[in-house]
Design an enzyme around this catalytic site. Structure first.
Site, PDB file in Angstrom:
ATOM      1  N   HIS A  14       0.867  -1.311  -0.116  1.00  0.00           N
ATOM      2  CA  HIS A  14      -0.436   0.042   0.675  1.00  0.00           C
ATOM      3  C   HIS A  14       0.609   1.048  -0.327  1.00  0.00           C
ATOM      4  CE1 HIS A  14      -3.768   2.649   0.876  1.00  0.00           C
ATOM      5  NE2 HIS A  14      -2.742   3.004   1.228  1.00  0.00           N
ATOM      6  N   SER A  41      -7.211   4.163   8.882  1.00  0.00           N
ATOM      7  CA  SER A  41      -8.103   4.647   7.615  1.00  0.00           C
ATOM      8  C   SER A  41      -7.029   3.126   6.726  1.00  0.00           C
ATOM      9  CB  SER A  41      -8.117   5.539   7.092  1.00  0.00           C
ATOM     10  OG  SER A  41      -8.600   5.363   6.028  1.00  0.00           O
ATOM     11  N   ASP A  58     -14.082   3.161   7.299  1.00  0.00           N
ATOM     12  CA  ASP A  58     -13.150   4.022   6.728  1.00  0.00           C
ATOM     13  C   ASP A  58     -13.653   4.825   5.763  1.00  0.00           C
ATOM     14  OD1 ASP A  58     -11.226   5.087   6.505  1.00  0.00           O
ATOM     15  OD2 ASP A  58     -11.130   4.197   4.245  1.00  0.00           O
ATOM     16  N   LYS A 105      -8.013  -1.066   5.851  1.00  0.00           N
ATOM     17  CA  LYS A 105      -8.631  -1.886   4.559  1.00  0.00           C
ATOM     18  C   LYS A 105      -7.259  -2.542   4.731  1.00  0.00           C
ATOM     19  CE  LYS A 105      -8.429   2.205   3.171  1.00  0.00           C
ATOM     20  NZ  LYS A 105      -8.559   3.937   2.944  1.00  0.00           N
ATOM     21  N   ARG A 139     -13.771  13.264   6.870  1.00  0.00           N
ATOM     22  CA  ARG A 139     -12.537  13.815   7.409  1.00  0.00           C
ATOM     23  C   ARG A 139     -12.608  14.773   5.965  1.00  0.00           C
ATOM     24  NH1 ARG A 139      -9.070   8.992   7.385  1.00  0.00           N
ATOM     25  NH2 ARG A 139      -7.031  10.430   7.764  1.00  0.00           N
TER      26      ARG A 139
HETATM   27  N1  URA Z   1      -4.965   6.702   2.340  1.00  0.00           N
HETATM   28  C1  URA Z   1      -5.892   6.420   2.564  1.00  0.00           C
HETATM   29  O1  URA Z   1      -6.707   5.236   2.819  1.00  0.00           O
HETATM   30  N2  URA Z   1      -6.942   6.989   4.207  1.00  0.00           N
HETATM   31  C2  URA Z   1      -6.230   8.072   4.598  1.00  0.00           C
HETATM   32  O2  URA Z   1      -6.441   8.605   5.731  1.00  0.00           O
HETATM   33  C3  URA Z   1      -5.033   8.982   3.867  1.00  0.00           C
HETATM   34  C4  URA Z   1      -5.146   8.390   3.135  1.00  0.00           C
END
Ligand code: URA
Length: 441
Positions: free
Chosen positions: A82, A183, A161, A187, A168
């Site tokens: 990621h 966050s 999220d 995932k 947010r």
């Molecule tokens: N990427 C994400 O998935 N979440 C965040 O809070 C910031 C970047």
């Protein structure tokens, strides 16, 4: 339990229990906690922070708010990766095939572009015919048969999220380390891989602007993954310059294929090799030197490129554009942005470069906007390069000539040319694992 008391506790610097976090998050998903109360809690977290334990519990609650993907039907160790986001960041298109060609399964869910940053799924869809939404059966079968599939994230992954991120985004609470860590990791945990490599970008084009914050974000994410029994490592990589030369979807696919064919730009190739080696290391393929040699071999012998073509073909993509990027549909118009004077490029704001590419049509200004896959920017001169007056710094591509003026204004707004060559940032600053931090710069 009352949401009011949970907000007040966090506002006053208290530590929330799992039950309190679950009450807030699950209530928000269910609709019993309204936006204004969740906004207040997010702002209290933004201002007061969270302990590692609170962040870990929040992540777990968020991960369990949707499907927890069980990848056990896919044999062998599955490794995910990621990136916290960047401009010209096309590393997934390179490293996923490299790692798969080395025998490690990639069952990956990726995202779309967000703000000034690009996303792997948009880039994949630049290859005509490519399907990025597969049924679970198709996804598993493809990974078992050819070792790799990259698809869009299902709407059922980490449902909390999705809702919290949207809130947010409009309440000035994105840039908060425990919220970013929970966050991203919610995932990643829900997506089910055994090992996760995190690419934490740092610089003016990234969420993290300095090394200490980037290391802290990496440390928290590694701790969360490790506590959940996953093998996790993070590299802190530079985002004071875009990676490679191309920004825009088809342009980035073309550049990724060049790397896979051993003829890509040096910076992008090096970062990809370091990321791929770390993924192979997490998968237990040997020590770092052996993993690096394996990744280099997969590029040199063409197996990584062929793996990439097999993946696209399995997902319906027209691989002729991968073998010959000249076959991609071209933008109708191009425009050369030239240097106003001679000198070194001392600053080239990455967020502004990303925003200029969005203005050309390579990204979305509104969520429902369609992307122009041919639009984007090819940079001929980057941070630290010397330019002559009138020399082309970059080429813009778009289907609408009127887009060039606003994109140029955006790009020039972040460009500084001066007499002195600036010090150049390293490509990779540090590596963070459960064992500690190794700094390279
Ligand atoms: N990427 C994400 O998935 N979440 C965040 O809070 C910031 C970047």
């Amino acid at each position: 339990m009352r949401m009011y008391d949970i907000i007040a506790k966090k506002r006053d610097g208290g530590v929330l229990s799992r039950e309190e976090l679950a009450f807030a998050v699950n209530g928000y998903v269910a609709g019993s906690v309204p936006d204004y109360q969740m906004s207040a809690l997010l702002m209290a977290v933004y201002l007061c922070g969270m302990t590692d334990e609170e962040t870990a519990q929040l992540t777990d609650v968020m991960a369990r708010s949707g499907d927890m993907v069980d990848l056990s039907a896919i044999e062998g160790i599955k490794v995910d990766k990621h990136s916290t986001g960047g401009v010209g960041d096309k590393t997934t298109l390179v490293i996923a095939p490299v790692v798969a060609a080395c025998g490690v399964k990639i069952a990956k869910m990726s995202g779309r572009g967000l703000g000034h940053t690009g996303g792997t799924i948009d880039k994949m869809e630049a290859v005509p015919g490519t399907r990025t939404s597969l049924t679970r059966e198709e996804f598993f079968r493809q990974v078992n048969e050819i070792g790799i599939s990259v698809i869009g994230q299902s709407g059922q992954i980490a449902v909390a999220d999705k809702k919290m991120y949207a809130l947010r985004d409009v309440t000035a609470t994105v840039g908060c380390i425990p919220l970013i860590a929970s966050s991203i990791m919610s995932k990643k945990l829900a997506a089910g891989s055994d090992a996760i490599l995190l690419d934490v970008t740092m610089g003016d084009g990234a969420f993290m602007k300095d090394l200490d914050s980037a290391i802290e974000l990496a440390r928290q994410m590694v701790a969360i993954g490790t506590a959940h029994g996953r093998k996790v490592a993070a590299l802190i990589t530079d985002m004071d310059k875009p990676l490679g030369h191309n920004i825009g979807n088809a342009l980035e696919v073309a550049e990724s294929m060049a790397v896979l064919q051993g003829k890509g730009p040096a910076d992008l190739t090096e970062v990809c090799l370091q990321l791929a080696s770390n993924m192979l290391l997490l998968a237990g393929k040997g020590d770092m030197a052996a993993c690096r040699a394996m990744a280099e071999r997969a590029i040199a012998d063409g197996s990584a490129f062929e793996t990439c073509c097999r993946m696209f073909a399995a997902q319906g993509g027209d691989t002729s554009v991968l073998r010959d990027p000249g076959l991609f549909r071209k933008a109708k118009y191009s425009y050369e942005l030239t240097a106003p004077c001679a000198g070194y490029i001392r600053k080239n704001d990455v967020e502004k470069i990303g925003n200029a590419s969005v203005l050309l049509g390579a990204g979305r200004i509104k969520k429902e906007d369609a992307i122009d896959f041919a639009a984007g920017i090819t940079m001929h001169k980057k941070l630290g390069d010397h330019v002559e007056a009138g020399e082309s710094i970059c080429t813009f591509y778009a289907d609408d000539e009127t887009l060039f003026a606003p994109a140029e204004e955006m790009y020039r707004g972040g460009l500084v040319i001066g007499a002195e060559k600036p010090a150049l940032p390293p490509l990779v600053y540090a590596r963070v694992t459960a064992g500690g931090v190794e700094k390279f710069a």
